[in-house]
Design an enzyme around this catalytic site. Structure first.
Site, PDB file in Angstrom:
ATOM      1  N   GLU B 162      77.961  52.363  24.004  1.00 41.74           N
ATOM      2  CA  GLU B 162      76.772  53.211  24.174  1.00 41.74           C
ATOM      3  C   GLU B 162      75.739  52.585  25.091  1.00 41.74           C
ATOM      4  OE1 GLU B 162      78.196  53.265  21.277  1.00 41.74           O
ATOM      5  OE2 GLU B 162      78.511  55.381  20.987  1.00 41.74           O
ATOM      6  N   HIS B 231      75.166  58.208   9.207  1.00 41.54           N
ATOM      7  CA  HIS B 231      75.508  59.283  10.140  1.00 41.54           C
ATOM      8  C   HIS B 231      74.615  60.487   9.972  1.00 41.54           C
ATOM      9  CE1 HIS B 231      79.148  56.939  10.622  1.00 41.54           C
ATOM     10  NE2 HIS B 231      79.472  57.694  11.634  1.00 41.54           N
TER      11      HIS B 231
END
Lengths: 430, 439
Positions: B162, B231
């Site tokens: 990322e 999440h």
């Protein structure tokens, strides 16, 4: 000039000249085996001179061997011409005097905040950047004044940026650590270490994309990413080595290994201190060069930049160098051994270049003194200019947050806020 | 330079066309949208066939069937509109009888996919980058079919890096390309947040306008179903506090299409917060939405439902909940105005304040953590600008102040539900309700 050992290591798998284009790792632009090739394969270069020196299967070659070979082949045994020598000298002197002037100004209170000086490392900046075209990209860290100067940003603009005046290269909004120049393609100026590496990889990506997808002719800009030894322990560095090698981006990763990250010695922080070895692990050549010698740096830089421009992919170059001052002007610099500092002071790149120029009768004392004087005058002028420049006006506070001026949204009267004539009057409430 | 973002007047032209009967120019100060004014008229006329159905989408669709007459050739319609827009002519009355409000439905997934497809075909500088966007057709199938259409050089599958690929996207954007970086969920953007904020958001300012970053960061945000604490976080408040970023959060397919297209065309970094649970939901879309130059303005909220008694602001999935709550409240005689924020930064304070000045009561709804959240900002904005108009304290509904639990019943308690919104609205209206359990 002593030729210390420099190693030129290719990835152990295959030497580059025999790299076959069938291997999926090196053949397509972006990895997948399932989609058909759409673009030109990278140009396979003719036999490189270094491989003739290493005709055995061992890929390791010393640049000193290469240099000796060159010396035998070429008529003149000099690495640079007189003009080049004077250009290099002037650039390094500009860098050195500018940084000394910064220190003076800081202690007089005209510069403030974080100022990181580059004394001692000029060979790396000059050695690499003087091979670039204006369109090539340079991405740097907070120690970026000299990268800006070498790339061509006028000393006046850099000085007024440091003073925080409106005539600076970023109108006073960036500061010492954030030098940006669209005209000279300098992308600052990143304060977080490791932050500039992915950005540089992206700039390299953009030049490759423009060449291959948008089909712009002549889009072969090379990117140089400068960063230090501490950054080489950061995750983003490895992520970018991987992606740059995977996608064969035109970038050169230049490590300015000055052995110290503020007060943390590189040897205390790194499991394997030899940074150049990390290149072959990702499939790119890793080179170690003496960063206090501008001519050696130039040799390596020329090779690496041309390799990138040809489309053969990235290179990792580790320059062993040293900073004569502390990490920043606020750093008392107590942890470094004075003997070490003395050792490297004896290897001052400017003194070494001067000696080379005199020994090979490329320049005389007067010519170099004239250059010194010229640079001093340039800097005095830059300081005066910066002193007399105005501070940024209040209305500049809210400008340039967005490229799209309507980005501040819609105000109570239903119109875009930026259309309100009072918008840039300097009120903090938006 | 093409006028990409609609100016405010366009909506009023559509409105004229949509109602068909109205002549003249709707005054500037009104904040109406075509769909809800149609709906309002249905309800008033008693012709809507909504039962006490909790499904906003079906009742909406049914009400449109009653509306007559139906479409003019909507394509010609929009062409004429575009002509008018470009020439800046505002007709005193509109000759368009009616505007297509056909029953075409589109899921949010299809809306996003078509928006990406159209923007990529319109501008070769737009490219996608992210994990699994190519051969896997997108982790949530948003980018389905795009690899086959545009090839691996424009739809890039990245390694799991990322920080690295976000930085690469920013660097590419510095030099004029227009990347759309996908995060598998915005939770993973925390690994890249340095690049989103420091290299993307702040660059235009630090370089004094020399370098702009036309990049879009998109992906699902907020809680999904049973995915656990790491999440499920909502990042709207985090990104919206940073100057230099634009933060958008669509609810319906129309929002998704219009805002994503506006985001891709925008010269600034945009954080586009989608919601995984909304991807499969379908909403009716008009032909105007299907047009390839359809864009929604950034910085403008939408009033999904008009009301008089209490204002409920929400974004993303909570808009659906708020609308259901408004249905329930309507039966109890409380007419709630539901505002779909659409744009968290810049926040449309003027719409919110105008609404509060009308209704005098406010309930803010969001899915994220309560402290320093979007609701806190709205509350302060209203107090700063419309304090005298408030008849009751502002009610703030947010997720529970805990990391998201896994067990299904605990998860339900940790996210606002329709009943919570109803209770809060009643509290704001000083109807007596038993207090809900507070965490």
């Amino acid at each position: 000039m002593s030729l210390s050992a420099t190693k030129f290591v290719h990835p152990i798998t295959t030497p580059p000249s025999t790299r076959s284009s069938d291997k999926p790792l090196f053949s397509t632009f972006f990895g997948s085996n399932h989609t058909k090739l759409r673009f030109n394969k990278p140009i396979v270069v003719a036999q490189r001179r270094s491989s003739s020196a290493a005709s055995t299967s061992s890929p390791v070659v010393a640049v000193s061997d290469v240099v000796k070979e060159k010396k035998l082949k070429s008529a003149s045994n000099l690495l640079i011409t007189k003009e080049e020598g004077l250009v290099i000298y002037e650039d390094m002197i500009l860098g050195r005097f500018f940084e000394d002037m910064c220190a003076q100004m800081y202690y007089r209170g005209k510069m403030f905040g974080f100022v990181h000086l580059y004394n001692g490392q000029e060979a790396v900046s000059t050695g690499f950047i003087k091979f670039l075209k204006k369109e090539d990209y340079v991405v740097s860290t907070y120690r970026d004044h000299v990268h800006a100067l070498s790339k061509g940003v006028p000393a006046r603009e850099v000085m007024s940026e440091l003073f925080g005046k409106a005539t600076g290269c970023c109108r006073g909004q960036g500061g010492s650590m954030h030098m940006f120049s669209k005209q000279y393609n300098l992308l600052g100026g990143f304060a977080f270490i490791g932050e500039g590496i992915p950005v540089a990889t992206g700039a390299a990506f953009s030049s490759k994309y423009r060449r291959e997808v948008l089909k712009e002719p002549g889009a072969d800009e090379v990117t140089l990413a400068f960063f230090g030894d501490g950054t080489c322990n950061n995750g983003q560095f490895y992520e970018c080595l991987n992606m740059a090698a995977l996608w064969k981006l035109p970038i050169v990763f230049v490590v300015e290994n000055n052995l110290w990250a503020i007060g943390m010695s590189h040897l205390r922080a790194t499991s394997d201190p030899q940074i150049w070895k990390k290149g072959p692990a990702f499939g790119m050549p890793g080179i170690h060069v003496d960063g206090m010698d501008v001519l050696k740096v130039r040799e390596v830089a020329k090779e690496a930049i041309e390799r990138a421009r040809r489309g053969e992919g990235p290179t990792l170059v580790e320059c062993e160098t040293y900073r004569f001052r502390g990490h920043s002007l606020a750093d008392p610099d107590e942890l470094r051994d004075p003997a070490e500092k003395a050792h490297y002071a004896g290897r001052d790149p400017i003194t070494a270049l001067k000696k080379y120029l005199f020994d090979n009768k490329l320049a005389s004392e007067q010519e170099l003194k004239a250059i010194d004087k010229k640079i001093e005058e340039l800097l005095d002028d830059a300081v005066e200019f910066a002193d007399e420049s105005p501070l940024p006006p209040r209305s500049q506070l809210l400008e340039n947050v967005f490229a799209d001026p309507k980005g501040f949204g819609i105000g109570p009267d239903g119109k875009y806020r930026c259309e309100d004539p009072k918008f840039t009057q300097g009120t903090a409430h938006v | 330079m093409k006028l990409r973002v609609e100016n405010i007047f366009d909506k009023y032209i559509i409105n004229l066309g949509a109602c068909g009967i109205r002549c003249g120019f709707i005054p500037f100060g009104e904040r109406r949208s075509e769909s809800d004014s149609i709906r309002q008229r249905e309800i008033d006329a008693g012709t809507s066939s909504t039962s006490s159905s909790y499904y906003y989408s079906t009742s909406f669709r049914v009400s449109f069937i009653h509306f007559s007459p139906l479409m003019l050739a909507s394509f010609q319609h929009s062409k004429m509109l575009r002509a008018i827009r470009h020439k800046n002519i505002l007709p005193a009355f509109s000759a368009f009888r009616a505007f297509s409000s056909s029953a075409k439905e589109m899921t949010v997934r299809e809306a996003l996919n078509s928006a990406l497809d159209e923007e990529m075909s319109a501008d070769p500088k737009v490219f996608l980058m992210g994990e699994e966007v190519g051969e896997y057709q997108g982790a949530y199938k948003i980018t389905k079919g795009l690899l086959d259409k545009y090839g691996p050089e424009r739809v890039l599958d990245t390694p799991i890096t990322e920080a690295g690929f976000t930085g690469i996207g920013v660097g590419a954007a510095y030099y004029g390309l227009r990347p759309v970086v996908e995060f598998m969920t915005f939770n993973f953007s925390m690994q890249a947040i340095d690049h989103i904020i420091n290299s993307a958001a702040k660059s235009n300012y630090m370089s004094a306008g020399q370098i702009s970053v036309p990049i879009v960061f998109r992906g699902p945000n907020g809680a999904a179903a049973g995915v656990g604490a790491q999440h499920s976080q909502c990042y709207a408040a985090w990104y919206a506090s940073c100057p230099g970023l634009k933060v958008l959060s669509p609810y319906s397919s129309e929002d998704a299409r219009g805002l994503l297209k506006a985001a891709i065309r925008d010269p600034d970094p945009v954080v586009f917060l989608e919601n995984e649970l909304l991807y499969g939901e379908s909403f009716p879309v008009s032909a105007e939405v299907l047009d390839s130059s359809f864009c929604l303005p950034i910085g403008k909220a939408k009033i999904e439902r008009e009301g008089k008694d209490v204002t409920i602001t929400a974004f993303s999935k909570m808009v659906g909940y708020a609308l259901k709550a408004a249905e329930i409240l309507a039966k109890e005689g409380i007419s709630a105005e539901v505002i779909n924020l659409r744009s968290i930064r810049p926040l449309d304070r003027s719409t919110i304040n105008a609404s509060v000045r009308k209704t005098n009561r406010l309930v803010t709804v969001e899915e994220g953590f309560p402290q320093h959240g979007v609701g806190a900002e709205i509350c302060t904005s209203v107090i700063e600008e419309s304090f005298g108009y408030l008849d009751a304290p502002v009610e703030r509904i947010a997720g529970a102040d805990v990391p998201m639990p896994y067990a299904a019943n605990l998860e339900r308690m940790a996210v606002p539900q329709v009943e919570d919104i109803v209770r809060a609205a009643k509290r704001a209206c000083y109807r007596s309700v038993p207090l809900a359990a507070t965490a």
